[in-house]
Design a protein around this motif. Sequence first.
Motif, PDB file in Angstrom:
ATOM      1  N   ILE A  21     -35.022  -8.537  -9.387  1.00 38.49           N
ATOM      2  CA  ILE A  21     -34.628  -9.374  -8.249  1.00 38.49           C
ATOM      3  C   ILE A  21     -36.290  -9.970  -8.214  1.00 38.49           C
ATOM      4  O   ILE A  21     -36.747 -10.720  -7.444  1.00 38.49           O
ATOM      5  CB  ILE A  21     -33.960  -9.376  -7.110  1.00 38.49           C
ATOM      6  N   LEU A  22     -37.492  -8.496  -8.305  1.00 42.10           N
ATOM      7  CA  LEU A  22     -38.205  -8.922  -7.989  1.00 42.10           C
ATOM      8  C   LEU A  22     -39.469  -9.225  -8.461  1.00 42.10           C
ATOM      9  O   LEU A  22     -40.217 -10.076  -8.607  1.00 42.10           O
ATOM     10  CB  LEU A  22     -38.858  -7.395  -7.703  1.00 42.10           C
ATOM     11  N   ASN A  66     -21.964  -9.479  -1.944  1.00 46.07           N
ATOM     12  CA  ASN A  66     -22.344  -8.163  -1.109  1.00 46.07           C
ATOM     13  C   ASN A  66     -23.648  -6.916  -1.860  1.00 46.07           C
ATOM     14  O   ASN A  66     -23.900  -5.759  -1.248  1.00 46.07           O
ATOM     15  CB  ASN A  66     -20.642  -7.125  -0.885  1.00 46.07           C
ATOM     16  N   ALA A  67     -22.696  -6.852  -3.540  1.00 42.37           N
ATOM     17  CA  ALA A  67     -23.390  -6.155  -4.285  1.00 42.37           C
ATOM     18  C   ALA A  67     -24.810  -6.272  -4.415  1.00 42.37           C
ATOM     19  O   ALA A  67     -25.497  -4.937  -4.202  1.00 42.37           O
ATOM     20  CB  ALA A  67     -22.890  -6.318  -5.685  1.00 42.37           C
ATOM     21  N   VAL A  68     -25.284  -8.006  -4.729  1.00 43.29           N
ATOM     22  CA  VAL A  68     -26.774  -7.561  -4.635  1.00 43.29           C
ATOM     23  C   VAL A  68     -27.318  -8.067  -2.738  1.00 43.29           C
ATOM     24  O   VAL A  68     -29.007  -7.269  -3.573  1.00 43.29           O
ATOM     25  CB  VAL A  68     -26.526  -9.130  -4.387  1.00 43.29           C
ATOM     26  N   SER A  69     -26.449  -7.665  -1.818  1.00 52.42           N
ATOM     27  CA  SER A  69     -26.901  -7.356  -1.098  1.00 52.42           C
ATOM     28  C   SER A  69     -27.587  -6.196  -0.835  1.00 52.42           C
ATOM     29  O   SER A  69     -28.408  -5.798   0.148  1.00 52.42           O
ATOM     30  CB  SER A  69     -26.323  -8.340  -0.209  1.00 52.42           C
ATOM     31  N   LYS A  70     -26.976  -5.069  -1.198  1.00 52.30           N
ATOM     32  CA  LYS A  70     -27.451  -3.975  -1.328  1.00 52.30           C
ATOM     33  C   LYS A  70     -28.426  -3.728  -2.085  1.00 52.30           C
ATOM     34  O   LYS A  70     -29.017  -2.755  -1.928  1.00 52.30           O
ATOM     35  CB  LYS A  70     -25.641  -3.110  -2.207  1.00 52.30           C
ATOM     36  N   HIS A  71     -28.037  -4.621  -3.057  1.00 48.78           N
ATOM     37  CA  HIS A  71     -29.407  -4.226  -4.387  1.00 48.78           C
ATOM     38  C   HIS A  71     -30.771  -4.563  -3.009  1.00 48.78           C
ATOM     39  O   HIS A  71     -32.171  -3.932  -3.208  1.00 48.78           O
ATOM     40  CB  HIS A  71     -29.568  -5.352  -5.250  1.00 48.78           C
ATOM     41  N   ILE A  72     -30.724  -5.899  -2.177  1.00 47.17           N
ATOM     42  CA  ILE A  72     -31.722  -6.663  -2.127  1.00 47.17           C
ATOM     43  C   ILE A  72     -32.125  -5.560  -0.603  1.00 47.17           C
ATOM     44  O   ILE A  72     -33.190  -5.196  -0.488  1.00 47.17           O
ATOM     45  CB  ILE A  72     -31.711  -7.430  -1.486  1.00 47.17           C
ATOM     46  N   HIS A 117     -39.020   5.721  -2.113  1.00 47.62           N
ATOM     47  CA  HIS A 117     -38.215   4.669  -1.662  1.00 47.62           C
ATOM     48  C   HIS A 117     -38.647   3.689  -2.987  1.00 47.62           C
ATOM     49  O   HIS A 117     -38.013   3.223  -3.277  1.00 47.62           O
ATOM     50  CB  HIS A 117     -38.472   4.325  -0.054  1.00 47.62           C
ATOM     51  N   THR A 118     -39.693   3.597  -3.058  1.00 47.73           N
ATOM     52  CA  THR A 118     -40.284   2.608  -3.623  1.00 47.73           C
ATOM     53  C   THR A 118     -40.046   2.908  -5.767  1.00 47.73           C
ATOM     54  O   THR A 118     -39.592   2.078  -6.178  1.00 47.73           O
ATOM     55  CB  THR A 118     -41.517   2.704  -3.971  1.00 47.73           C
ATOM     56  N   LEU A 119     -40.144   4.048  -5.558  1.00 47.84           N
ATOM     57  CA  LEU A 119     -39.574   4.796  -7.249  1.00 47.84           C
ATOM     58  C   LEU A 119     -37.945   4.743  -7.457  1.00 47.84           C
ATOM     59  O   LEU A 119     -37.405   4.238  -8.136  1.00 47.84           O
ATOM     60  CB  LEU A 119     -40.150   6.203  -6.793  1.00 47.84           C
ATOM     61  N   MET A 120     -37.300   4.722  -6.329  1.00 47.66           N
ATOM     62  CA  MET A 120     -35.804   4.175  -6.148  1.00 47.66           C
ATOM     63  C   MET A 120     -35.436   2.781  -6.583  1.00 47.66           C
ATOM     64  O   MET A 120     -34.391   2.745  -7.846  1.00 47.66           O
ATOM     65  CB  MET A 120     -34.884   5.228  -4.673  1.00 47.66           C
ATOM     66  N   ALA A 121     -36.411   3.067  -5.594  1.00 50.20           N
ATOM     67  CA  ALA A 121     -35.739   1.152  -5.847  1.00 50.20           C
ATOM     68  C   ALA A 121     -36.093   0.900  -6.957  1.00 50.20           C
ATOM     69  O   ALA A 121     -35.455  -0.740  -8.246  1.00 50.20           O
ATOM     70  CB  ALA A 121     -36.173  -0.365  -4.712  1.00 50.20           C
ATOM     71  N   LEU A 122     -37.633   0.748  -8.372  1.00 43.66           N
ATOM     72  CA  LEU A 122     -38.247   0.246  -8.783  1.00 43.66           C
ATOM     73  C   LEU A 122     -37.040   0.218 -10.188  1.00 43.66           C
ATOM     74  O   LEU A 122     -37.088   0.517 -11.277  1.00 43.66           O
ATOM     75  CB  LEU A 122     -39.182   0.203  -9.129  1.00 43.66           C
ATOM     76  N   ARG A 130     -33.586 -17.358  -1.159  1.00 45.66           N
ATOM     77  CA  ARG A 130     -33.066 -17.578  -0.584  1.00 45.66           C
ATOM     78  C   ARG A 130     -31.941 -16.307  -0.805  1.00 45.66           C
ATOM     79  O   ARG A 130     -32.066 -16.096  -2.509  1.00 45.66           O
ATOM     80  CB  ARG A 130     -32.247 -18.368  -0.107  1.00 45.66           C
ATOM     81  N   VAL A 131     -31.348 -15.481  -0.550  1.00 47.81           N
ATOM     82  CA  VAL A 131     -30.264 -14.679  -1.107  1.00 47.81           C
ATOM     83  C   VAL A 131     -28.992 -14.742  -2.067  1.00 47.81           C
ATOM     84  O   VAL A 131     -29.105 -14.493  -2.843  1.00 47.81           O
ATOM     85  CB  VAL A 131     -30.021 -13.651   0.394  1.00 47.81           C
ATOM     86  N   THR A 132     -28.648 -16.544  -1.859  1.00 44.60           N
ATOM     87  CA  THR A 132     -27.787 -16.633  -2.529  1.00 44.60           C
ATOM     88  C   THR A 132     -28.486 -16.840  -4.046  1.00 44.60           C
ATOM     89  O   THR A 132     -27.820 -17.078  -5.280  1.00 44.60           O
ATOM     90  CB  THR A 132     -27.326 -18.132  -1.865  1.00 44.60           C
ATOM     91  N   GLU A 133     -30.065 -18.053  -3.776  1.00 46.22           N
ATOM     92  CA  GLU A 133     -30.742 -17.925  -4.939  1.00 46.22           C
ATOM     93  C   GLU A 133     -30.866 -16.624  -5.890  1.00 46.22           C
ATOM     94  O   GLU A 133     -30.266 -16.763  -7.223  1.00 46.22           O
ATOM     95  CB  GLU A 133     -31.359 -19.147  -4.490  1.00 46.22           C
TER      96      GLU A 133
END
Length: 125
Positions: free
Chosen positions: A25-26, A48-54, A12-17, A35-38
């Motif tokens: 984002i990191l 919505n796309a950014v939320s999926k990344h988060i 999960h870590t390597l896929m996220a990176l 905040r998510v919007t920031e």
Amino acid sequence: MTLKATHSNLDHTLMALADPTRRAILRRLYEGEARVTELAKPFDMSLNAVSKHIRMLERAHLVRRRRAGREHLLSFNPEPLDEASSWMETQRAFWSSRLDALDTLLRAERAAPLPPEKKEKGRTR
């Protein structure tokens, strides 16, 4: 923690990176909570796309979420990076020692004199 759970966390870590958006984002969260919007503002994509990344970052436990009223505030969690770094260092040390042993073996083989039957046939190394 079991070996399977450890590998799952590392996966999960390597896929996220692996994704540049998630790494960006990191990098922003290294500076502090947001905040998510920031976090979504610099990207040319939907909230919505950014939320999926988060969510991918949360699944890897790289990001923590807390609620303050209606706001969702995110912060960086470095522990999975420490685990990934430790795994990589272990792999590097293992393979470096194996390659050093191979190098030593090959050098010894090159330095050894040729047997008489090989010299007679005119073979050289």
